[in-house]
Design a protein around this motif. Structure first.
Motif, PDB file in Angstrom:
ATOM      1  N   ASP A  46      99.328  65.316  -3.975  1.00 41.74           N
ATOM      2  CA  ASP A  46      99.933  64.163  -4.645  1.00 41.74           C
ATOM      3  C   ASP A  46      99.716  62.877  -3.848  1.00 41.74           C
ATOM      4  N   VAL A  47      99.673  62.972  -2.525  1.00 41.16           N
ATOM      5  CA  VAL A  47      99.365  61.793  -1.710  1.00 41.16           C
ATOM      6  C   VAL A  47      97.957  61.308  -2.032  1.00 41.16           C
ATOM      7  N   GLY A  48      97.038  62.236  -2.219  1.00 42.49           N
ATOM      8  CA  GLY A  48      95.681  61.865  -2.616  1.00 42.49           C
ATOM      9  C   GLY A  48      95.663  61.183  -3.970  1.00 42.49           C
ATOM     10  N   LYS A  49      96.489  61.667  -4.898  1.00 40.46           N
ATOM     11  CA  LYS A  49      96.576  61.036  -6.227  1.00 40.46           C
ATOM     12  C   LYS A  49      97.170  59.639  -6.124  1.00 40.46           C
ATOM     13  N   LEU A  50      98.172  59.465  -5.250  1.00 40.35           N
ATOM     14  CA  LEU A  50      98.763  58.143  -5.043  1.00 40.35           C
ATOM     15  C   LEU A  50      97.721  57.199  -4.450  1.00 40.35           C
ATOM     16  N   ARG A  51      96.990  57.681  -3.479  1.00 38.07           N
ATOM     17  CA  ARG A  51      95.934  56.866  -2.865  1.00 38.07           C
ATOM     18  C   ARG A  51      94.918  56.425  -3.919  1.00 38.07           C
ATOM     19  N   SER A  52      94.521  57.348  -4.767  1.00 36.40           N
ATOM     20  CA  SER A  52      93.559  57.043  -5.826  1.00 36.40           C
ATOM     21  C   SER A  52      94.130  56.026  -6.811  1.00 36.40           C
ATOM     22  N   ALA A  53      95.387  56.215  -7.204  1.00 31.71           N
ATOM     23  CA  ALA A  53      96.027  55.287  -8.139  1.00 31.71           C
ATOM     24  C   ALA A  53      96.128  53.894  -7.525  1.00 31.71           C
ATOM     25  N   LEU A  54      96.477  53.818  -6.242  1.00 28.18           N
ATOM     26  CA  LEU A  54      96.578  52.519  -5.576  1.00 28.18           C
ATOM     27  C   LEU A  54      95.208  51.851  -5.489  1.00 28.18           C
ATOM     28  N   ARG A  55      94.183  52.621  -5.164  1.00 29.20           N
ATOM     29  CA  ARG A  55      92.825  52.080  -5.110  1.00 29.20           C
ATOM     30  C   ARG A  55      92.419  51.519  -6.475  1.00 29.20           C
ATOM     31  N   ASP A  56      92.659  52.306  -7.531  1.00 32.85           N
ATOM     32  CA  ASP A  56      92.308  51.864  -8.879  1.00 32.85           C
ATOM     33  C   ASP A  56      93.104  50.617  -9.276  1.00 32.85           C
ATOM     34  N   ALA A  57      94.372  50.571  -8.889  1.00 30.96           N
ATOM     35  CA  ALA A  57      95.206  49.412  -9.211  1.00 30.96           C
ATOM     36  C   ALA A  57      94.705  48.168  -8.484  1.00 30.96           C
ATOM     37  N   VAL A  58      94.320  48.320  -7.233  1.00 28.45           N
ATOM     38  CA  VAL A  58      93.795  47.175  -6.479  1.00 28.45           C
ATOM     39  C   VAL A  58      92.503  46.682  -7.114  1.00 28.45           C
ATOM     40  N   MET A  59      91.659  47.597  -7.542  1.00 30.19           N
ATOM     41  CA  MET A  59      90.411  47.207  -8.206  1.00 30.19           C
ATOM     42  C   MET A  59      90.731  46.475  -9.510  1.00 30.19           C
ATOM     43  N   SER A  60      91.706  46.971 -10.257  1.00 29.30           N
ATOM     44  CA  SER A  60      92.102  46.334 -11.505  1.00 29.30           C
ATOM     45  C   SER A  60      92.723  44.965 -11.245  1.00 29.30           C
ATOM     46  N   ALA A  61      93.552  44.873 -10.221  1.00 27.90           N
ATOM     47  CA  ALA A  61      94.193  43.602  -9.872  1.00 27.90           C
ATOM     48  C   ALA A  61      93.145  42.585  -9.435  1.00 27.90           C
ATOM     49  N   GLY A  62      92.080  43.063  -8.812  1.00 29.10           N
ATOM     50  CA  GLY A  62      91.012  42.178  -8.371  1.00 29.10           C
ATOM     51  C   GLY A  62      90.283  41.535  -9.532  1.00 29.10           C
ATOM     52  N   ASP A  63      90.383  42.138 -10.720  1.00 31.38           N
ATOM     53  CA  ASP A  63      89.746  41.592 -11.912  1.00 31.38           C
ATOM     54  C   ASP A  63      90.548  40.446 -12.516  1.00 31.38           C
ATOM     55  N   LEU A  64      91.796  40.293 -12.086  1.00 32.94           N
ATOM     56  CA  LEU A  64      92.669  39.265 -12.652  1.00 32.94           C
ATOM     57  C   LEU A  64      92.546  37.978 -11.836  1.00 32.94           C
ATOM     58  N   PRO A  65      92.711  36.837 -12.461  1.00 32.54           N
ATOM     59  CA  PRO A  65      92.660  35.581 -11.706  1.00 32.54           C
ATOM     60  C   PRO A  65      93.820  35.507 -10.720  1.00 32.54           C
ATOM     61  N   ASP A  66      93.556  34.910  -9.560  1.00 30.50           N
ATOM     62  CA  ASP A  66      94.615  34.751  -8.562  1.00 30.50           C
ATOM     63  C   ASP A  66      95.670  33.806  -9.087  1.00 30.50           C
ATOM     64  N   GLU A  67      96.930  34.138  -8.814  1.00 31.58           N
ATOM     65  CA  GLU A  67      98.044  33.281  -9.195  1.00 31.58           C
ATOM     66  C   GLU A  67      98.776  32.876  -7.936  1.00 31.58           C
ATOM     67  N   ASP A  68      99.492  31.782  -8.020  1.00 34.85           N
ATOM     68  CA  ASP A  68     100.300  31.353  -6.880  1.00 34.85           C
ATOM     69  C   ASP A  68     101.344  32.409  -6.606  1.00 34.85           C
ATOM     70  N   PRO A  69     101.588  32.727  -5.329  1.00 35.57           N
ATOM     71  CA  PRO A  69     102.632  33.712  -5.019  1.00 35.57           C
ATOM     72  C   PRO A  69     103.990  33.233  -5.486  1.00 35.57           C
ATOM     73  N   ASP A  70     104.837  34.170  -5.816  1.00 35.30           N
ATOM     74  CA  ASP A  70     106.202  33.867  -6.220  1.00 35.30           C
ATOM     75  C   ASP A  70     106.933  33.259  -5.028  1.00 35.30           C
ATOM     76  N   PRO A  71     107.442  32.043  -5.144  1.00 37.42           N
ATOM     77  CA  PRO A  71     108.117  31.416  -4.013  1.00 37.42           C
ATOM     78  C   PRO A  71     109.346  32.188  -3.545  1.00 37.42           C
ATOM     79  N   GLY A  72     109.863  33.067  -4.378  1.00 34.63           N
ATOM     80  CA  GLY A  72     111.034  33.847  -3.982  1.00 34.63           C
ATOM     81  C   GLY A  72     110.685  35.065  -3.152  1.00 34.63           C
ATOM     82  N   LEU A  73     109.404  35.379  -3.039  1.00 36.38           N
ATOM     83  CA  LEU A  73     108.974  36.549  -2.275  1.00 36.38           C
ATOM     84  C   LEU A  73     108.449  36.125  -0.926  1.00 36.38           C
ATOM     85  N   THR A  74     108.681  36.963   0.069  1.00 37.97           N
ATOM     86  CA  THR A  74     108.141  36.699   1.398  1.00 37.97           C
ATOM     87  C   THR A  74     107.226  37.836   1.775  1.00 37.97           C
ATOM     88  N   ASP A  75     106.209  37.533   2.526  1.00 35.90           N
ATOM     89  CA  ASP A  75     105.258  38.567   2.972  1.00 35.90           C
ATOM     90  C   ASP A  75     105.616  39.084   4.337  1.00 35.90           C
TER      91      ASP A  75
END
Length: 75
Positions: A46-75
């Motif tokens: 299941d950790v491998g499946k989570l890793r795969s899902a996260l990788r796929d999500a990052v690839m999908s997120a990379g297809d979206l235009p960058d947006e300004d970070p939410d000012p209420g969130l901190t990194d």
């Protein structure tokens, strides 16, 4: 949201009941939803499946235009 942008990763809670972690992309960010009020216990497979899902999500997120970070969130 298309099926391509949401992934379910099997896990169990501390009582051994089957649950899912949900991974999806929202506004160019990867979101993980754990079982409500529970702890997710993952097998090695299941950790491998989570890793795969996260990788796929990052690839999908990379297809979206960058947006300004939410000012209420901190990194």
């Amino acid at each position: 949201m298309s099926a391509r942008d949401e992934w379910a990763v099997p896990c169990r809670d501390l009582a051994g009941r089957r649950r899912d972690l949900t991974v999806f992309v929202n506004a160019g960010r990867v979101v993980i939803i754990a079982p409500p009020g529970e702890t997710a216990v993952l097998t090695s497979l299941d950790v491998g499946k989570l890793r795969s899902a996260l990788r796929d999500a990052v690839m999908s997120a990379g297809d979206l235009p960058d947006e300004d970070p939410d000012p209420g969130l901190t990194d």
